[in-house]
Motif scaffolding. Structure first.
Motif, PDB file in Angstrom:
ATOM      1  N   GLY A 156      -2.228 -29.258  30.051  1.00  0.00           N
ATOM      2  CA  GLY A 156      -1.093 -28.553  30.632  1.00  0.00           C
ATOM      3  C   GLY A 156      -1.313 -28.088  32.056  1.00  0.00           C
ATOM      4  N   LYS A 157      -2.517 -28.212  32.572  1.00  0.00           N
ATOM      5  CA  LYS A 157      -2.817 -27.815  33.951  1.00  0.00           C
ATOM      6  C   LYS A 157      -2.799 -29.040  34.848  1.00  0.00           C
ATOM      7  CE  LYS A 157      -4.336 -23.406  33.454  1.00  0.00           C
ATOM      8  NZ  LYS A 157      -4.230 -22.280  34.290  1.00  0.00           N
ATOM      9  N   VAL A 158      -2.549 -28.799  36.133  1.00  0.00           N
ATOM     10  CA  VAL A 158      -2.621 -29.841  37.144  1.00  0.00           C
ATOM     11  C   VAL A 158      -3.976 -29.696  37.828  1.00  0.00           C
ATOM     12  CG1 VAL A 158      -1.612 -30.682  39.294  1.00  0.00           C
ATOM     13  CG2 VAL A 158      -0.133 -29.832  37.487  1.00  0.00           C
ATOM     14  N   PHE A 159      -4.695 -30.787  37.992  1.00  0.00           N
ATOM     15  CA  PHE A 159      -6.017 -30.759  38.599  1.00  0.00           C
ATOM     16  C   PHE A 159      -5.929 -31.361  39.983  1.00  0.00           C
ATOM     17  CE2 PHE A 159      -6.516 -30.635  34.096  1.00  0.00           C
ATOM     18  CZ  PHE A 159      -7.342 -29.539  33.951  1.00  0.00           C
ATOM     19  N   ARG A 166       1.027 -19.724  40.690  1.00  0.00           N
ATOM     20  CA  ARG A 166       1.668 -19.697  39.374  1.00  0.00           C
ATOM     21  C   ARG A 166       0.679 -19.999  38.255  1.00  0.00           C
ATOM     22  NH1 ARG A 166       7.043 -23.171  40.907  1.00  0.00           N
ATOM     23  NH2 ARG A 166       8.003 -21.578  42.214  1.00  0.00           N
ATOM     24  N   LYS A 167      -0.584 -20.211  38.602  1.00  0.00           N
ATOM     25  CA  LYS A 167      -1.664 -20.522  37.665  1.00  0.00           C
ATOM     26  C   LYS A 167      -1.397 -21.826  36.907  1.00  0.00           C
ATOM     27  CE  LYS A 167      -3.269 -15.820  37.237  1.00  0.00           C
ATOM     28  NZ  LYS A 167      -3.787 -15.792  38.528  1.00  0.00           N
ATOM     29  N   GLN A 168      -0.793 -22.791  37.612  1.00  0.00           N
ATOM     30  CA  GLN A 168      -0.536 -24.101  37.034  1.00  0.00           C
ATOM     31  C   GLN A 168      -1.579 -25.121  37.461  1.00  0.00           C
ATOM     32  OE1 GLN A 168       3.311 -24.875  38.703  1.00  0.00           O
ATOM     33  NE2 GLN A 168       4.407 -23.820  37.068  1.00  0.00           N
ATOM     34  N   ALA A 169      -2.371 -24.779  38.466  1.00  0.00           N
ATOM     35  CA  ALA A 169      -3.310 -25.749  39.036  1.00  0.00           C
ATOM     36  C   ALA A 169      -4.747 -25.237  38.982  1.00  0.00           C
ATOM     37  CB  ALA A 169      -2.928 -26.056  40.478  1.00  0.00           C
ATOM     38  N   VAL A 170      -5.646 -26.191  38.826  1.00  0.00           N
ATOM     39  CA  VAL A 170      -7.075 -25.932  38.897  1.00  0.00           C
ATOM     40  C   VAL A 170      -7.613 -26.851  39.988  1.00  0.00           C
ATOM     41  CG1 VAL A 170      -9.270 -26.075  37.676  1.00  0.00           C
ATOM     42  CG2 VAL A 170      -7.226 -25.348  36.462  1.00  0.00           C
ATOM     43  N   ILE A 230       0.250 -39.305  44.637  1.00  0.00           N
ATOM     44  CA  ILE A 230      -0.957 -38.661  44.107  1.00  0.00           C
ATOM     45  C   ILE A 230      -1.378 -37.519  45.020  1.00  0.00           C
ATOM     46  CG2 ILE A 230      -3.410 -39.045  43.678  1.00  0.00           C
ATOM     47  CD1 ILE A 230      -2.761 -41.711  42.588  1.00  0.00           C
ATOM     48  N   ALA A 231      -1.049 -37.617  46.301  1.00  0.00           N
ATOM     49  CA  ALA A 231      -1.425 -36.572  47.261  1.00  0.00           C
ATOM     50  C   ALA A 231      -0.390 -35.450  47.242  1.00  0.00           C
ATOM     51  CB  ALA A 231      -1.528 -37.159  48.658  1.00  0.00           C
ATOM     52  N   VAL A 232      -0.870 -34.228  47.365  1.00  0.00           N
ATOM     53  CA  VAL A 232       0.004 -33.061  47.369  1.00  0.00           C
ATOM     54  C   VAL A 232      -0.323 -32.228  48.605  1.00  0.00           C
ATOM     55  CG1 VAL A 232      -1.549 -31.678  45.932  1.00  0.00           C
ATOM     56  CG2 VAL A 232       0.861 -31.158  45.932  1.00  0.00           C
ATOM     57  N   GLY A 233       0.704 -31.655  49.205  1.00  0.00           N
ATOM     58  CA  GLY A 233       0.512 -30.827  50.387  1.00  0.00           C
ATOM     59  C   GLY A 233      -0.063 -29.464  50.038  1.00  0.00           C
ATOM     60  N   ALA A 234      -0.594 -28.788  51.029  1.00  0.00           N
ATOM     61  CA  ALA A 234      -1.262 -27.503  50.801  1.00  0.00           C
ATOM     62  C   ALA A 234      -0.282 -26.431  50.344  1.00  0.00           C
ATOM     63  CB  ALA A 234      -1.986 -27.062  52.056  1.00  0.00           C
ATOM     64  N   ARG A 235       0.919 -26.426  50.895  1.00  0.00           N
ATOM     65  CA  ARG A 235       1.892 -25.394  50.486  1.00  0.00           C
ATOM     66  C   ARG A 235       2.310 -25.551  49.040  1.00  0.00           C
ATOM     67  NH1 ARG A 235       5.871 -24.374  55.621  1.00  0.00           N
ATOM     68  NH2 ARG A 235       4.238 -23.603  56.996  1.00  0.00           N
ATOM     69  N   GLU A 236       2.557 -26.789  48.632  1.00  0.00           N
ATOM     70  CA  GLU A 236       2.918 -27.039  47.243  1.00  0.00           C
ATOM     71  C   GLU A 236       1.748 -26.699  46.314  1.00  0.00           C
ATOM     72  OE1 GLU A 236       4.504 -30.709  44.432  1.00  0.00           O
ATOM     73  OE2 GLU A 236       4.302 -31.011  46.590  1.00  0.00           O
ATOM     74  N   ALA A 237       0.537 -27.052  46.733  1.00  0.00           N
ATOM     75  CA  ALA A 237      -0.654 -26.732  45.942  1.00  0.00           C
ATOM     76  C   ALA A 237      -0.854 -25.221  45.837  1.00  0.00           C
ATOM     77  CB  ALA A 237      -1.884 -27.385  46.573  1.00  0.00           C
ATOM     78  N   LEU A 238      -0.596 -24.514  46.926  1.00  0.00           N
ATOM     79  CA  LEU A 238      -0.722 -23.056  46.930  1.00  0.00           C
ATOM     80  C   LEU A 238       0.282 -22.427  45.966  1.00  0.00           C
ATOM     81  CD1 LEU A 238      -2.176 -20.650  48.219  1.00  0.00           C
ATOM     82  CD2 LEU A 238      -0.468 -20.694  50.030  1.00  0.00           C
ATOM     83  N   THR A 239       1.483 -22.963  45.930  1.00  0.00           N
ATOM     84  CA  THR A 239       2.492 -22.466  44.993  1.00  0.00           C
ATOM     85  C   THR A 239       2.045 -22.680  43.554  1.00  0.00           C
ATOM     86  OG1 THR A 239       4.216 -23.000  46.599  1.00  0.00           O
ATOM     87  CG2 THR A 239       4.923 -22.654  44.337  1.00  0.00           C
ATOM     88  N   MET A 240       1.514 -23.869  43.260  1.00  0.00           N
ATOM     89  CA  MET A 240       1.029 -24.138  41.900  1.00  0.00           C
ATOM     90  C   MET A 240      -0.142 -23.225  41.553  1.00  0.00           C
ATOM     91  SD  MET A 240       1.241 -28.220  41.238  1.00  0.00           S
ATOM     92  CE  MET A 240       0.761 -28.868  42.824  1.00  0.00           C
ATOM     93  N   TRP A 241      -1.018 -22.967  42.532  1.00  0.00           N
ATOM     94  CA  TRP A 241      -2.182 -22.108  42.297  1.00  0.00           C
ATOM     95  C   TRP A 241      -1.741 -20.672  42.006  1.00  0.00           C
ATOM     96  CZ3 TRP A 241      -4.409 -18.085  45.291  1.00  0.00           C
ATOM     97  CH2 TRP A 241      -5.690 -17.709  44.906  1.00  0.00           C
TER      98      TRP A 241
END
Length: 182
Positions: A91-94, A42-46, A29-40
């Motif tokens: 379709g987004k990751v929160f 690519r506009k996949q994450a909110v 359930i936990a995601v690292g900052a680099r992976e989260a930054l990549t998703m952000w």
């Protein structure tokens, strides 16, 4: 009573039984900052900020994140809430992040229980986000920038309404007195 044919105590492992016995890979359930930054990027994450206004204004927030006050979490995340359909796009990751008073991991688990399957928690919070090179909005030196921004929008709306009201009143006054505007 003993039988004449000795059967092994355990059945030999076959490929089918190995597949059944192999544990399913658990998705963290936990995601690292680099992976989260990549998703952000690519506009996949909110991102959903779980902190109080005071802390939010002192430290800043992730650019473009939603603010979810701790007391309103269940009301906003619940699928029966009218805000849920507007805020949580399919379709987004929160990705939830916050502080020690309202931990993001527990919030992500609770959001999954409420039906938001794509909920994750940011490991390390805002400090790891900054270290990974993520953008942070807000002005730590200015008192209450988030509130100022929301008040600014409210003031802009109020000014617009006041101007339109004033124009209507001028038109009515001019119509009563028979003065035409050139």
């Amino acid at each position: 009573m003993t039988s004449t044919t000795a059967s092994p105590r355990f059945a030999p492992m076959t490929s089918a039984s190995r597949a059944k016995a192999a544990p399913r890979p658990r998705r963290s359930i936990a995601v690292g900052a680099r992976e989260a930054l990549t998703m952000w990027r690519r506009k996949q994450a909110v991102f959903v900020d779980l902190r109080d206004w005071e802390i939010l204004d002192q430290t800043g927030w992730i650019e473009g994140s939603l603010h979810c006050p701790p007391g309103e979490f269940a009301n906003i995340v619940s699928p029966t809430s009218p805000l849920h359909a507007r805020l949580f796009e399919p379709g987004k990751v929160f990705i939830f992040y916050g502080g020690p008073d309202f931990p993001p991991l527990a919030s992500a688990k609770r959001a999954r229980e409420l039906g938001l399957e794509s909920a994750l928690a940011l490991r390390g919070g805002l400090t790891s986000w900054r270290a990974a090179g993520g953008r942070v909005a807000g002005h730590p030196n200015s008192p209450f920038p988030a509130l100022k921004a929301s008040f600014g929008l409210a003031a802009k709306y109020a000014r617009r309404r006041a101007r339109s009201w004033w124009r209507r009143m001028e038109r009515r006054r001019a119509a009563r007195h028979g003065v035409e505007k050139a």
